[in-house]
Design an enzyme around this catalytic site. Structure first.
Site, short mmCIF file in Angstrom:
data_model
loop_
_atom_site.label_atom_id
_atom_site.label_comp_id
_atom_site.label_asym_id
_atom_site.label_seq_id
_atom_site.Cartn_x
_atom_site.Cartn_y
_atom_site.Cartn_z
N GLU A 133 1.56 3.42 3.05
CA GLU A 133 2.07 2.80 4.28
C GLU A 133 3.59 2.74 4.15
O GLU A 133 4.15 1.82 3.58
CB GLU A 133 1.42 1.43 4.48
CG GLU A 133 -0.09 1.57 4.69
CD GLU A 133 -0.85 0.25 4.71
OE1 GLU A 133 -0.21 -0.81 4.76
OE2 GLU A 133 -2.11 0.31 4.67
N HIS A 178 0.87 -1.17 0.00
CA HIS A 178 0.00 0.00 0.00
C HIS A 178 0.91 1.22 0.00
O HIS A 178 1.70 1.41 0.93
CB HIS A 178 -0.92 0.00 1.22
CG HIS A 178 -1.93 -1.10 1.19
ND1 HIS A 178 -2.33 -1.79 2.31
CD2 HIS A 178 -2.63 -1.63 0.16
CE1 HIS A 178 -3.23 -2.70 1.98
NE2 HIS A 178 -3.43 -2.63 0.67
N GLU A 181 1.97 -5.34 10.59
CA GLU A 181 1.49 -3.96 10.70
C GLU A 181 2.40 -3.25 11.70
O GLU A 181 2.43 -3.59 12.89
CB GLU A 181 0.04 -3.94 11.18
CG GLU A 181 -0.94 -4.69 10.28
CD GLU A 181 -1.34 -3.88 9.05
OE1 GLU A 181 -0.97 -2.67 8.97
OE2 GLU A 181 -2.02 -4.44 8.17
N HIS A 212 3.28 -3.65 6.42
CA HIS A 212 2.20 -2.68 6.23
C HIS A 212 2.22 -1.65 7.36
O HIS A 212 3.12 -1.63 8.20
CB HIS A 212 0.86 -3.41 6.21
CG HIS A 212 0.62 -4.22 4.97
ND1 HIS A 212 -0.30 -3.88 4.02
CD2 HIS A 212 1.20 -5.36 4.52
CE1 HIS A 212 -0.29 -4.77 3.03
NE2 HIS A 212 0.62 -5.69 3.33
#
Length: 443
Positions: free
Chosen positions: A86, A83, A281, A190
């Site tokens: 990110e 992404h 994440e 991410h």
């Protein structure tokens, strides 16, 4: 350190220290090319394809033999910036590259890891998206999708339901890349939360969705892998560190339990590429201020290194016929944890199975022959950056011309759609129970 060793260290190349700021495509390329030039004996830089707007999808390989696979040396990869908004993972991987190449020959652990692992690092899978971010925001930015406005983490074939989206150049490039290497372990980086998420991201009742989860046959290994990363990250271990609804004991969560998604990359890696991948994440804010980057590096450096070492757990080896000829494309799996896409040997007859310590029965299946069973016991610790080595000699001559070149059992369709039962995935995990209990008792 004696004079000879000191002289050797002084002769090692020195790359200019990478600053803690965001590096756009031209700057990133310059850094990667400089590293590849200065450390040519242990690195190889190549592009696996191009983005919609024609930007290269760069991968830097670090290893003792960076340009080619060596038998017995597992392939590992990190992918970031899927992404485009990110951004933390992108910068972390650039700093991780710098850390690896400058530590080689100086730090014994890193040196051994480089000598015994072929490490592939892709700092940005979505360079167009990164360049599209104009006014960075913590929560949502224009550059999340690629230039065709597709979310790349919803763009892969899905094993549970049809994903009839237009396959994007970045996705196609990664799929082709996975077919060219024998990847064993991976993580994609991410932002927007602080948690290590493990497969499956999608599911059906047979994988446990009636219990609000979707688990693989290797759930114990995946939870161990996620916990390995999270346990080294001081903020990831905190309960609800980003003040979100997610409740993740010890910083890990099943992807489906968190939120189901179709067409994710980690499920595709596990099912079609025989590669264990988790999703990391790494920041509550998707695009934090540059002055925060040193803190993210300090929080994740040990995790990045420790996770990569796990490519050396379990068992590995080659399968031979009675003439000691390596057998490619034969099925090699643990008897009680078979995959819906059977895991097969590569062109060198190699197999790699990530397993936790314990006793297992390996089942080797060659068309036209009865399954061959081999018992193995995985020791508590990997031996000198190597999984347990177990070559398997089959008691017959392999008719290589009759072994199919591709896997006929793995078409790009929803493979789990009609599955009626799943012996492992529907059972609660002892590992998860113990981690949760520990968290409750000592939080």
């Amino acid at each position: 350190m004696d004079c000879a060793s000191l002289w050797l260290v002084l002769l090692l190349p020195v790359v200019a220290a990478l600053d803690f700021r965001y590096h756009h495509q031209q700057e990133m390329e310059a850094f990667l090319k400089k590293v590849a030039q200065d450390y040519s004996s242990i690195t190889h830089l190549h592009s696996i394809g191009k983005s919609v707007e024609g930007r290269n999808l760069w991968v830097l390989i670090v290893g003792h033999s960076p340009k080619e696979h060596r038998i017995g040396i597992p392939e590992f990869k990190y992918v970031a910036n899927m992404h485009g908004d990110e951004s933390v993972g992108r910068e972390l991987l650039l700093h991780f590259i710098e850390y690896l190449v400058t530590s080689n020959g100086r730090d014994p652990e890193v040196t051994n890891l480089i000598n015994n692992t072929r490490i592939h690092i892709m700092p940005s899978m979505n360079p167009d998206g990164f360049e599209a971010v104009l006014n960075p925001d913590c929560f949502y930015n224009k550059g999340r999708e690629n230039s065709n406005s597709y979310d790349l983490n919803r763009n892969f074939p899905d094993a549970f339901e049809f994903n009839n989206v237009s396959r994007q150049p970045e996705t196609v490039a990664v799929m082709k890349w996975l077919n060219t290497e024998t990847f064993v372990l991976s993580a994609n980086l991410h932002g927007g939360a602080l948690v290590a998420s493990y497969p499956f991201d999608n599911g059906v009742p047979a994988t446990g969705t009636l219990y609000s989860r979707s688990l693989t046959p290797d759930d114990d290994v995946f939870q161990y892998l996620a916990h390995t990363y999270a346990s080294k990250n001081p903020d990831m271990k905190k309960r609800k560190p980003c003040k979100t609804k997610i409740d993740s004991p010890s910083g890990i969560v099943n992807g489906y339990f968190w939120y189901p998604l179709k067409g994710g990359m980690q499920d595709y890696n596990y099912i079609w590429a025989q590669c264990f991948e988790i999703t990391l994440e790494l920041s509550c804010c998707k695009y934090p201020r540059e002055e925060k980057l040193p803190g993210f590096w300090n929080d994740n450096k040990d995790s990045l290194l420790e996770y990569m070492k796990q490519v050396h757990i379990g068992v590995k080896g080659q399968v031979f016929d009675q003439n000691e000829t390596p057998l490619p494309n034969v099925i090699v799996e643990v008897q009680d944890r078979k995959h819906i896409c059977p895991y097969r040997t590569n062109k060198f007859g190699e197999y790699y199975l990530l397993l936790l310590p314990g006793s297992y029965v390996i089942e080797v299946t060659v068309p036209g022959h009865n399954p061959h069973l081999t018992k193995v016991t995985i020791p508590p610790k990997s031996q000198n950056f190597s999984a347990l080595k177990k070559d398997i000699l089959l008691p017959f001559r392999g008719q290589l011309d009759h072994i199919p070149e591709s896997n006929p059992l793995c078409p790009m369709i929803p493979l789990y759609r009609d599955l009626q039962g799943h012996s492992v995935a529907t059972k609660p995990s002892l590992f998860l129970f113990l981690v949760t209990l520990f968290h409750i008792l000592f939080k």
